[in-house]
Scaffold this motif. Structure first.
Motif, short mmCIF file in Angstrom:
data_model
loop_
_atom_site.label_atom_id
_atom_site.label_comp_id
_atom_site.label_asym_id
_atom_site.label_seq_id
_atom_site.Cartn_x
_atom_site.Cartn_y
_atom_site.Cartn_z
N TRP A 224 -32.90 -20.12 26.16
CA TRP A 224 -32.85 -18.83 26.67
C TRP A 224 -33.97 -18.51 27.21
N GLN A 225 -35.18 -18.98 26.98
CA GLN A 225 -36.46 -18.90 27.47
C GLN A 225 -36.24 -19.46 28.85
N GLU A 226 -35.68 -20.47 28.97
CA GLU A 226 -35.79 -21.27 30.13
C GLU A 226 -34.83 -20.43 31.13
N LEU A 227 -33.70 -19.95 30.61
CA LEU A 227 -32.71 -19.23 31.72
C LEU A 227 -33.44 -17.89 32.10
N PHE A 228 -34.16 -17.10 30.92
CA PHE A 228 -34.71 -15.99 31.48
C PHE A 228 -35.78 -16.31 32.62
N LEU A 229 -36.52 -17.44 32.48
CA LEU A 229 -37.66 -17.65 33.53
C LEU A 229 -36.85 -18.35 34.86
N ASP A 230 -36.08 -19.00 34.73
CA ASP A 230 -35.34 -19.44 35.82
C ASP A 230 -34.70 -18.49 36.73
N ASN A 231 -34.33 -17.34 35.93
CA ASN A 231 -33.63 -16.30 36.90
C ASN A 231 -34.63 -15.03 37.07
N LYS A 232 -35.86 -15.16 36.91
CA LYS A 232 -36.85 -14.35 37.12
C LYS A 232 -36.63 -13.26 37.97
N PRO A 233 -36.50 -13.36 39.34
CA PRO A 233 -36.40 -11.94 40.09
C PRO A 233 -35.15 -11.16 39.78
N TYR A 234 -34.09 -11.74 39.76
CA TYR A 234 -32.61 -11.09 39.58
C TYR A 234 -32.78 -10.30 38.07
N LEU A 235 -33.52 -11.05 37.40
CA LEU A 235 -33.48 -10.50 35.79
C LEU A 235 -34.41 -9.33 35.94
N MET A 236 -35.55 -9.58 36.40
CA MET A 236 -36.43 -8.47 36.54
C MET A 236 -35.77 -7.15 36.87
N GLU A 237 -35.27 -7.41 38.13
CA GLU A 237 -34.39 -6.27 38.82
C GLU A 237 -33.32 -5.54 37.89
N GLN A 238 -32.65 -6.23 37.34
CA GLN A 238 -31.48 -5.85 36.14
C GLN A 238 -32.22 -5.13 34.95
N ILE A 239 -33.39 -5.52 34.67
CA ILE A 239 -33.97 -4.92 33.74
C ILE A 239 -34.47 -3.45 33.97
N ASP A 240 -34.95 -3.52 35.36
CA ASP A 240 -35.55 -2.12 36.01
C ASP A 240 -34.24 -1.29 36.04
N HIS A 241 -33.08 -1.77 36.67
CA HIS A 241 -31.79 -0.81 36.73
C HIS A 241 -31.48 -0.42 35.16
N LEU A 242 -31.68 -1.14 34.22
CA LEU A 242 -31.24 -0.71 32.86
C LEU A 242 -32.17 0.38 32.56
N ILE A 243 -33.34 0.30 32.61
CA ILE A 243 -34.55 1.19 32.26
C ILE A 243 -34.13 2.41 32.95
N SER A 244 -33.92 2.47 34.33
CA SER A 244 -33.41 3.58 35.09
C SER A 244 -32.23 4.29 34.57
N GLY A 245 -31.25 3.54 34.24
CA GLY A 245 -30.11 4.25 33.37
C GLY A 245 -30.24 4.72 32.07
N LEU A 246 -31.26 4.02 31.24
CA LEU A 246 -31.64 4.89 30.05
C LEU A 246 -32.63 6.09 30.30
N GLU A 247 -33.33 6.23 31.51
CA GLU A 247 -34.05 7.16 31.66
C GLU A 247 -33.14 8.35 32.13
N LYS A 248 -32.09 7.99 32.82
CA LYS A 248 -31.20 9.15 33.34
C LYS A 248 -30.51 9.81 32.02
N TYR A 249 -30.15 8.88 30.94
CA TYR A 249 -29.50 9.50 29.91
C TYR A 249 -30.76 10.40 29.08
N ARG A 250 -32.04 9.73 28.75
CA ARG A 250 -33.09 10.55 28.44
C ARG A 250 -33.33 12.01 28.90
N LYS A 251 -33.23 11.94 30.20
CA LYS A 251 -33.35 13.30 30.97
C LYS A 251 -32.19 14.24 30.70
N ALA A 252 -31.12 13.64 30.71
CA ALA A 252 -29.76 14.65 30.63
C ALA A 252 -29.90 15.13 29.06
#
Lengths: 280, 280
Positions: A224-252
């Motif tokens: 999985w460390q290979e899969l994470f690093l192989d898919n770096k740009p998209y995975l970083m983008e999805q981590i960012d989306h999820l953090i935004s999603g968590l921040e929306k819940y945090r705010k509400a």
């Protein structure tokens, strides 16, 4: 058909078992114990002592290797294989692999890049089980070189294994959606375990929701460390989306905004229920 | 014993079914259909037409209500109950509830605050199933008023239902650890669904890891928005910890830092595997 498996671990062993009824299955693994286990448990018809022997016999070769082992395998071994051989990749990322591996291929062999979306949080042939494929999703990522005949062949084999839905995606679309449905879920389960309050004996205070959510944290780290690093740009983008999603819940929650909270919850629930109905 | 259940939904129905073999179970619900269902499916011995009738008969009362309905229930109805009645709360948060409800209680009744860590992503008595309690965790949050006799009684009833581990926590400790193991997991599953890339038909690209991880997004919205808001400070803290955990993974992936990544993964995996071994 004459099917060769390179790498007889959890996935290779499960594919072998799933295809063995309708096809003849040969396997090679650098660990002779895995081959012996495959023979002893009727997962394969024959164990090849080396890659040359496998290459002689098989028309289709499933490369059940970690993604970063695919390129060196092709470089070192493709000379051994017959003209017309079809290699099938089963890795969880595609952009890097397609870009790096396609230019290496001999003109008279083909490689079909595929992703069986199935597995187990276990390592090794002892956990091989063809049941993991039943009713699941399979993705094929065609390259310009792939003939429709070869694509049909690979799709047919996926159906033989028990996969229910076979989809076709470009390498980029594959890596974007899989960054979300697969790699992100693993990062999430790991990050969740990492953030556990250490002062409590966790086991006394968890229920099934926590166990299900963190099951995939029992991860095959080298893979999985290979899969994470192989898919770096998209995975970083999805981590960012999820953090935004968590921040929306945090705010509400912080604003005690019941209307917003209920609205977000109902939308997410609706999306998940749709998936439930359609998948199972 | 003579056991009363107020609120015959998924939890009330499951508790009734779990206790019915060893005890006499009466129930009241404002929806007569739920009571009829409970009678028809042998989940309860008797349906009480009103709270007064339940109060006459039962020694122990499980309040299977949403957390914000507990205070008004006690205010309006405790006058109906016999001296010595023991109320049992089963809510998923405690600090707010203990602070608000204990001062309301009559001197001659007691309330034990408990948390059966079990459930289903379903609503209503039609999904009641005593199996959900087998082998699970139960937490009791004692107050200074609780006698050891009453605490032992409630622990015994939890064992009768099939719970394996019964722990005692302060209201703050309960809400801190449960913010992590329960409420955060639900926020997480919701936020994950919310962050799904909308351009793909999700159902074709998911595997069991995604399904398991988002199962609890099929949420009982009215109940869980109360739990989120009731446990605001601890839940916000846990959301922050999780975001930090995700950011650590994001950074290691961005920096292509294999050593760091593998180290974090192995630690999280180890923590999860410890839990697996000890829980099941």
């Amino acid at each position: 058909m004459q099917i060769g498996i390179v790498g007889l671990g959890l996935m290779g062993g499960s594919i072998a078992q799933a295809l063995k009824e309708k096809h003849t299955v040969f396997a090679y693994d650098r660990n002779p114990d895995s081959l012996q286990y495959g023979l002893d448990h009727q997962l394969i018809h024959e164990a090849a002592p080396d890659i040359a022997r496998l290459a002689e016999k098989a028309e289709i070769i499933y490369l059940c290797l970690y993604p970063e082992a695919i390129d060196p395998f092709i470089k070192s071994n493709q000379k051994l294989f017959r003209s017309g051989t079809v290699f099938i990749d089963i890795s969880g990322t595609k952009v890097r692999l397609v870009n790096d591996v396609v230019p290496l291929l001999r003109d008279d062999v083909d490689m079909i890049f595929t992703h069986p979306i199935a597995g187990k949080e276990k390592i090794g042939i002892r956990y091989a089980d063809k049941q993991i494929f039943i009713g699941q999703n399979y993705v094929i990522v065609p390259t310009p070189k792939n003939t429709s005949q070869h694509l049909d062949l690979v799709e047919g084999l996926a159906r033989d294994m028990g996969f229910k839905t076979v989809s076709y995606l470009s390498p980029d679309d594959h890596d974007e959606i899989i960054a979300f449905t697969s790699q992100l879920c693993h990062v999430l389960a790991l990050a969740l375990m990492d953030s556990a309050p250490r002062k409590y004996p966790l086991k006394k205070y968890v229920g099934d929701s926590f166990r299900d959510l963190t099951r995939v944290a029992m991860i095959n780290t080298p893979l999985w460390q290979e899969l994470f690093l192989d898919n770096k740009p998209y995975l970083m983008e999805q981590i960012d989306h999820l953090i935004s999603g968590l921040e929306k819940y945090r705010k509400a929650i912080k604003n005690h905004d019941r209307v917003k909270l209920v609205d977000m919850m109902e939308k997410a629930k609706h999306l998940r229920m749709q998936m439930e109905k359609e998948v199972t």
